[in-house]
Design a protein around this motif. Structure first.
Motif, PDB file in Angstrom:
ATOM      1  N   UNK A 149      38.115  29.034  43.521  1.00 14.74           N
ATOM      2  CA  UNK A 149      39.327  28.669  43.324  1.00 14.74           C
ATOM      3  C   UNK A 149      39.558  29.618  42.031  1.00 14.74           C
ATOM      4  N   UNK A 150      38.503  29.348  40.650  1.00 22.36           N
ATOM      5  CA  UNK A 150      38.552  29.973  38.868  1.00 22.36           C
ATOM      6  C   UNK A 150      38.773  31.174  39.608  1.00 22.36           C
ATOM      7  N   UNK A 183      40.470  32.697  41.503  1.00 20.36           N
ATOM      8  CA  UNK A 183      41.535  33.718  41.582  1.00 20.36           C
ATOM      9  C   UNK A 183      42.535  33.199  41.793  1.00 20.36           C
ATOM     10  N   UNK A 184      42.341  32.374  39.914  1.00 21.20           N
ATOM     11  CA  UNK A 184      43.519  32.166  39.703  1.00 21.20           C
ATOM     12  C   UNK A 184      43.294  33.434  38.737  1.00 21.20           C
ATOM     13  N   UNK A 185      42.229  33.834  37.717  1.00 23.82           N
ATOM     14  CA  UNK A 185      42.092  34.346  37.141  1.00 23.82           C
ATOM     15  C   UNK A 185      43.280  35.724  38.034  1.00 23.82           C
ATOM     16  N   UNK A 186      42.975  35.962  39.054  1.00 29.31           N
ATOM     17  CA  UNK A 186      43.248  37.486  39.707  1.00 29.31           C
ATOM     18  C   UNK A 186      44.603  37.245  39.435  1.00 29.31           C
ATOM     19  N   UNK A 187      44.884  36.838  40.020  1.00 30.14           N
ATOM     20  CA  UNK A 187      46.255  35.670  40.136  1.00 30.14           C
ATOM     21  C   UNK A 187      46.639  36.055  38.431  1.00 30.14           C
ATOM     22  N   UNK A 188      46.472  35.534  37.457  1.00 29.22           N
ATOM     23  CA  UNK A 188      46.560  36.252  36.311  1.00 29.22           C
ATOM     24  C   UNK A 188      47.218  37.565  35.501  1.00 29.22           C
ATOM     25  N   UNK A 243      49.558  39.089  36.992  1.00 23.73           N
ATOM     26  CA  UNK A 243      51.161  38.807  36.735  1.00 23.73           C
ATOM     27  C   UNK A 243      51.373  39.628  35.324  1.00 23.73           C
ATOM     28  N   UNK A 244      49.865  39.838  34.534  1.00 29.97           N
ATOM     29  CA  UNK A 244      49.680  39.827  34.035  1.00 29.97           C
ATOM     30  C   UNK A 244      50.306  41.924  33.462  1.00 29.97           C
ATOM     31  N   UNK A 289      52.373  42.551  35.957  1.00 30.21           N
ATOM     32  CA  UNK A 289      53.460  43.075  35.633  1.00 30.21           C
ATOM     33  C   UNK A 289      53.979  43.200  34.935  1.00 30.21           C
ATOM     34  N   UNK A 290      54.039  41.238  34.078  1.00 29.53           N
ATOM     35  CA  UNK A 290      55.157  41.694  32.872  1.00 29.53           C
ATOM     36  C   UNK A 290      54.578  42.993  31.846  1.00 29.53           C
ATOM     37  N   UNK A 337      48.043  42.723  43.838  1.00 29.39           N
ATOM     38  CA  UNK A 337      49.031  41.275  44.008  1.00 29.39           C
ATOM     39  C   UNK A 337      47.745  40.499  44.527  1.00 29.39           C
ATOM     40  N   UNK A 338      47.213  40.913  45.433  1.00 27.50           N
ATOM     41  CA  UNK A 338      46.526  40.689  46.681  1.00 27.50           C
ATOM     42  C   UNK A 338      45.171  40.171  46.374  1.00 27.50           C
ATOM     43  N   UNK A 339      44.017  40.920  45.387  1.00 24.87           N
ATOM     44  CA  UNK A 339      43.525  40.484  44.178  1.00 24.87           C
ATOM     45  C   UNK A 339      42.557  41.351  45.009  1.00 24.87           C
TER      46      UNK A 339
END
Lengths: 129, 129
Positions: free
Chosen positions: B93-94, B96-101, B104-105, B107-108, B125-127
């Motif tokens: 999970x950690x 996956x959260x880093x990948x999500x992060x 988003x980064x 994206x910004x 976006x799909x990691x």
DNA sequence: GATAATCTTTCCAGTAACTGGAAGGTCAAG
DNA sequence: CTTGACCTTCCAGTTACTGGAAAGATTATC
């Protein structure tokens, strides 16, 4: 690609994929035979949904995040602040996961069946940060 | 302590706390007036539930994790292997959260309203790890 | 080319995990 | 002794799926 294939690639059951279409998260093309036809981009969105749902984001949050990279006409400031707030949420989630991890590690290290009634884990399990 | 107090300390709505009692996750004492009376240990459990539910663990998984530090008579091997498997899940999970992060980064950083139809974010976006 | 297995479709009902609201009892303050 | 903020139970509604029936489409086998 058909729904079975999209299901395999995204990790989501076909049922859930159809449900996500029902609530308007994506609108795949239809083949001549009436079958749903998923693009690579659709699969990316599904995979994204699979992940973020599993990490505790609500469907509505996911909808916003999807909109975030679909609404190309949106003001940059909007997009950035939205993504930024989600980044903070993710930071918090990572911290909480680390705390949960610590708790379980303590459990493994200190409680092998012989702990006292008031095991110190009880103090720790709620994450006293 | 009364349910309102327990709610404040755990971050869970009173409704949810009563629901968790209904499904057998905890059994607080009752005061003479019939009010639920929560111990410090109860609040720890509630706080634990609040966290792990928000991180994508199901109620049944939470029930197991709670049982894990309540069932003091359980075999050490059982406890350890259970906690161990949850630790691995948390690791995943950690990640996956880093990948999500990262997504988003990106994206910004790269998409300020002027991206092409096939923004590279879609790939990310799909990691794709 | 028939047929059987394996898709796919829609629809409707059920489950999980809450969430809101009504109707009423309890308690502490003024 | 009443007002307001608690608390109780119960029942209905919501979110996010999930299972199953009935029927059409596609693919594999004979």
């Amino acid at each position: 690609m058909n729904i079975g294939n999209a299901s395999e690639r995204s990790g989501l059951p076909a049922k859930t994929i159809r449900y996500y279409e029902d609530i308007g998260l994506l609108k795949p093309d239809r083949s001549d035979n009436g079958y749903r036809d998923y693009s690579v981009s659709d699969v990316h969105k599904l995979r994204f949904l699979q992940r973020s749902r599993g990490l505790g984001f609500s469907v509505e949050e996911c909808r916003q995040l999807l909109a975030l990279y679909e609404d190309k006409d949106r003001a940059s400031a909007d997009v950035k602040s939205m993504a930024q707030s989600k980044l903070h949420e993710i930071d918090r989630k990572i911290i909480e996961l680390r705390e949960l991890q610590q708790t379980l590690n303590h459990l493994i290290a200190h409680c092998h069946g012989d702990q006292r009634p008031d095991c110190p884990i009880l103090e720790n399990i709620s994450g006293n940060s």
